[in-house]
Design an enzyme around this catalytic site. Structure first.
Site, PDB file in Angstrom:
ATOM      1  CB  THR A  62      -0.880   0.078   1.262  1.00 36.06           C
ATOM      2  OG1 THR A  62      -0.040   0.217   2.421  1.00 36.06           O
ATOM      3  CG2 THR A  62      -1.761  -1.136   1.402  1.00 36.06           C
ATOM      4  CG  ASP A  63       1.130   5.983  -1.044  1.00 35.48           C
ATOM      5  OD1 ASP A  63       2.059   6.108  -0.214  1.00 35.48           O
ATOM      6  OD2 ASP A  63       0.898   6.828  -1.920  1.00 35.48           O
TER       7      ASP A  63
END
Length: 805
Positions: A228-229
């Site tokens: 994920t960011d």
């Protein structure tokens, strides 16, 4: 590698725990299984390793590392080998700092010049962006360090980036916003891909089964990790099913009980979890093998490389009367505060601490140029009449004026978008005044993105340095003096004014619903098709020498599947100095049963030629060079007909052309009736036009009101609440304490406040579980809804409780 033995030994709880970070930048280690931890760090244009108080916004100090030119400049090199060198150098610095994964590069398309993070991205064109990203990744990974390609996908604005919904049709997604990622993944095989914050057609990218599993993993064959960011995870169960492996940063096990319970209830197949664990084990054990304890890079060599990249990427936009290079012995007025205190990098997660800094004065001194420096304007705030008058008076007494101007720090950053394409009024007034006082005025531009140039006709030359890194001052002096011949070409179009941008009027007001109404018409694809003049076209860049193109050869002239077309052309340096030219190949479909851009970039190469030297450039175009995405069929098709092969020095400077007839495949037109705007794009498309392209009606975004607030809301969504207003004021005071006060002209302050107030509260709890735990955010939602007892009770209870099952 296969780790079935380790996976079989691991408990369900440990497998789940492995799939989220240990802290801000490291993965979890499990000594009992022999699983090591690895470190990640930001680094699109230089390594940002923070030793303490880590954050995702680049606020806290990092270890010194080389600040290379940002992607907005390095892409203008159009030089695959140079981008490989850049990636390899960052890889060397990662080895020294024991960093296994560098979070970069960014392959997002420059949909609008207002995007505050455009300095991190390569181009408006997917072919060029993909080639640059692939070369960067290959260089980095040649050192045994993994790349995390980002931000996947359709992440093209900073405004409401944590909650915005990118709405676009399948063909636009496939032809514009995915190909750069596809090229980089299939050509360079990055170790990781980072999912974006935003939604794509209503589904968060972290949960997007079609995007992550069906396209990325199954269609493209990506077998690295999906991360994920930072704080982007929405639904852990959907994310695992979609093939997302690693949540970053660690949220202190917030989702663990949810996942364990879902597996035990049979709602999530444990095999999905095991797939993620297998990929993570492969990553960390491979990284452990590739570590080089005691490795040291040569900082002086990297500073020299930073200068080389800047010098070979800078774009000479204008050179009237061949005023450049500056002849020896000329008396120079060097004007502009940015000459002495350069803006060399952007703000946000890519912000680093350089190993050294060289400004333009250093460069001029090194070359022994005859100059006197005048600031001309203050770095911050409005103009200064005294500084302006002093610089104008000096211009009258000089042979030539070189003025440094552009976008100061507060104009662009991660976390917020620009308001306009305007430069500061103090810069524009200074340039106009200098040009009136001395017609031999040269402008050196600094900034991460295009600007309007109301003074362009009044100056003799413009050299665009974008954000040139720590050695940019040395590079610009060598370019102005002719030590280095400019060879950069624009990787994006420069419009005459913002109103000409196809997404203008919509982009800056999109907020949580980003309608990509312009479809495939991004950048030059729109300007060409709409016959819209631009300030400087895509691919433009001048040289101190001249190049002649001749002897175009195309073979065969009638093409069948598998569509391999050979193209060659002769190019000669007809000037008297050595120079490099970027030869660009565009393809134009002369017949088509559906709408298409007038032409599209399909190949390029950069050729260095001595004075008088000639070479033959050779290319091969494949099926994708002619194909369009057939959304009805779900695949790429090459429509039959006649195609024009265009070879030029820019998208609007075509030197040679020829034709080829293609026996193409059957192509199905878009279902239903697509608006005429997409065949003849004039003006701006309406929502009705766009819905004809989408094939479905767009529902308006939800407008939150008291009594309906949830953890999906941001503080900005709940700003009508008096309590939330006080919370925001408290955040302002807290942030301001460390930054010299509450100041929205300070880009760091503005970025932090934008991120804090526009992030959904559920995500704030993930990225800041200590300062904003879930019980506090939940309680604030209750208070904003007027549920005071519930809010106080929730805030008062012990933090750290798990998700309700």
């Amino acid at each position: 590698m296969y780790f079935s033995t380790i996976i079989d030994q691991m408990t369900l709880e440990d497998k789940v725990a492995l799939c989220s970070g240990a802290d801000f930048f490291t993965t979890k280690a499990f000594e009992k299984y022999g699983i090591p931890s690895i470190r990640m760090a930001d680094g699109p244009h230089g390594l940002r390793k923070q030793l303490a108080a880590a954050d995702q916004l680049g606020i806290n100090r990092s270890v010194p590392s080389t600040s290379f030119p940002t992607a907005s400049l390095s892409a203008c090199s159009w030089d695959r080998d140079l981008l490989f060198e850049l990636g390899a150098a960052i890889g060397e610095e990662a080895l020294q700092e024991d960093v296994s994964i560098v979070l970069g590069p960014g392959a997002n398309i420059k949909r609008s010049p207002l995007c505050g993070r455009n300095f991190e991205y390569f181009s408006e064109d997917p072919f060029l962006a993909g080639e640059m990203a692939a070369s960067w990744i290959k260089g980095l990974q040649s050192q045994g360090v993994g790349a995390a390609l980002k931000h996947f996908a359709a992440n093209n604005q900073e405004n409401e980036r944590m909650a915005s919904d990118s709405i676009l049709d399948e063909r636009t997604l496939r032809e514009i916003y995915l190909p750069a990622f596809e090229k980089a993944i299939q050509s360079a095989r990055p170790a990781a891909v980072m999912c974006a914050y935003n939604k794509l057609n209503g589904v968060y990218c972290s949960d997007h089964h079609y995007l992550l599993r069906e396209i990325l993993r199954e269609e493209w064959g990506f077998n690295g990790i999906l991360v994920t960011d930072w704080g982007a995870l929405n639904d852990r169960l959907k994310a695992l099913d979609a093939g997302l492996d690693l949540e970053m940063p660690g949220s202190k096990g917030y989702f663990d009980d949810m996942v364990i319970a879902a597996i035990r209830r049979g709602e999530l197949d444990e095999a999905r979890l095991d797939e993620c664990v297998q990929r993570l084990l492969d990553l960390v054990f491979t990284a452990a093998i590739r570590r080089k304890n005691g490795y040291r890079y040569n900082a002086a060599d990297h500073h020299a490389l930073a200068k080389k990249i800047a010098a070979n990427s800078a774009v000479l936009l204008k050179n009237e009367g061949r005023i450049l290079p500056i002849p020896k012995g000329k008396k120079i007025a060097l004007v502009g505060a940015l000459a002495k205190e350069p803006r060399y990098q952007g703000a946000g997660s890519s912000h680093i601490q350089p190993t050294q800094m060289s400004n333009a004065l250093d460069g001029f001194n090194t070359l022994g140029l005859d100059y006197i420096y005048y600031p001309g304007y203050p770095l911050k705030g409005p103009g200064d009449e005294k500084l302006l008058a002093e610089a104008v008076a000096a211009a009258r007494q000089s042979d030539i004026v070189v003025v440094f101007a552009g976008l100061p720090d507060e104009y662009e950053s991660e976390g917020f978008d620009r308001d306009s394409l305007a430069m500061p009024d103090s810069h524009n007034r200074l340039i106009a005044g200098l040009a009136d006082a001395n017609p031999n005025t040269v402008v050196v531009l600094s900034g991460g993105a295009p600007v309007e140039m109301p003074w362009l006709s009044r100056v003799k030359a413009v050299l665009n340095m974008y954000l040139a890194g720590q050695a940019g001052g040395l590079a610009v002096a060598e370019l102005l003096a002719g030590v280095v011949n400019p060879s950069g070409k624009l990787a994006e179009s420069y419009p005459l004014c913002y109103a000409d941008v196809p997404s203008a009027g919509l982009y800056e007001t999109g907020g949580k619903q980003a309608q990509y109404r312009e479809g495939i018409y991004v950048g030059y694809r729109y300007y060409d098709k709409a016959d819209k003049p631009v300030l400087f076209p895509f691919g433009h860049g001048l040289s101190y020498t001249r190049f002649e193109y001749s002897d175009l050869e195309i073979s065969p002239t009638e093409l069948h599947s598998p569509y391999a077309l050979s193209v060659s052309a002769h190019i000669q340096n007809t000037g008297d100095v050595e120079g490099a030219e970027v030869i660009q190949i565009y393809v134009e479909a002369l017949e088509s049963i559906t709408f298409r851009p007038q032409k599209e970039l399909k190949e390029f190469t950069k050729v260095l030629l001595r004075a008088g030297e000639a070479k033959t450039a050779r290319f091969t175009l494949d099926a994708r060079s002619f194909a369009i995405y057939d959304a009805a069929r779900g695949g790429w098709s090459v429509p039959g007909g006649t195609y024009r092969i265009l070879i030029g020095s820019s998208s609007q400077d075509i030197r040679l052309q020829g034709e080829v007839f293609i026996q193409g495949a059957e192509f199905k037109m878009e279902s239903g009736q697509v608006s005429e705007w997409y065949t003849h794009p004039k003006g701006k498309p309406t929502q009705a036009d766009f819905e004809s392209l989408l094939g479905w009606k767009i529902e308006p975004p939800q407008l939150w009101k008291k009594g309906e607030y949830t953890l999906d809301c941001s503080f900005n969504d709940m700003q009508s609440s008096f309590i939330i207003q006080q919370v925001v004021k408290g955040i302002e005071r807290s942030v301001g304490k460390g930054l010299g006060g509450v100041d929205y002209n300070n880009p760091t302050f503005k970025m932090i406040m934008s991120s804090s107030t526009h992030t959904p509260l559920k995500n704030l709890s993930l990225v800041s579980p200590d300062s904003m735990p879930r019980n506090v955010t939940t309680g604030l939602v209750h208070l904003a809804n007027g549920e005071f007892l519930q809010g106080i009770r929730e805030i008062s209870r012990k933090a750290g409780s798990k998700v309700d099952q």
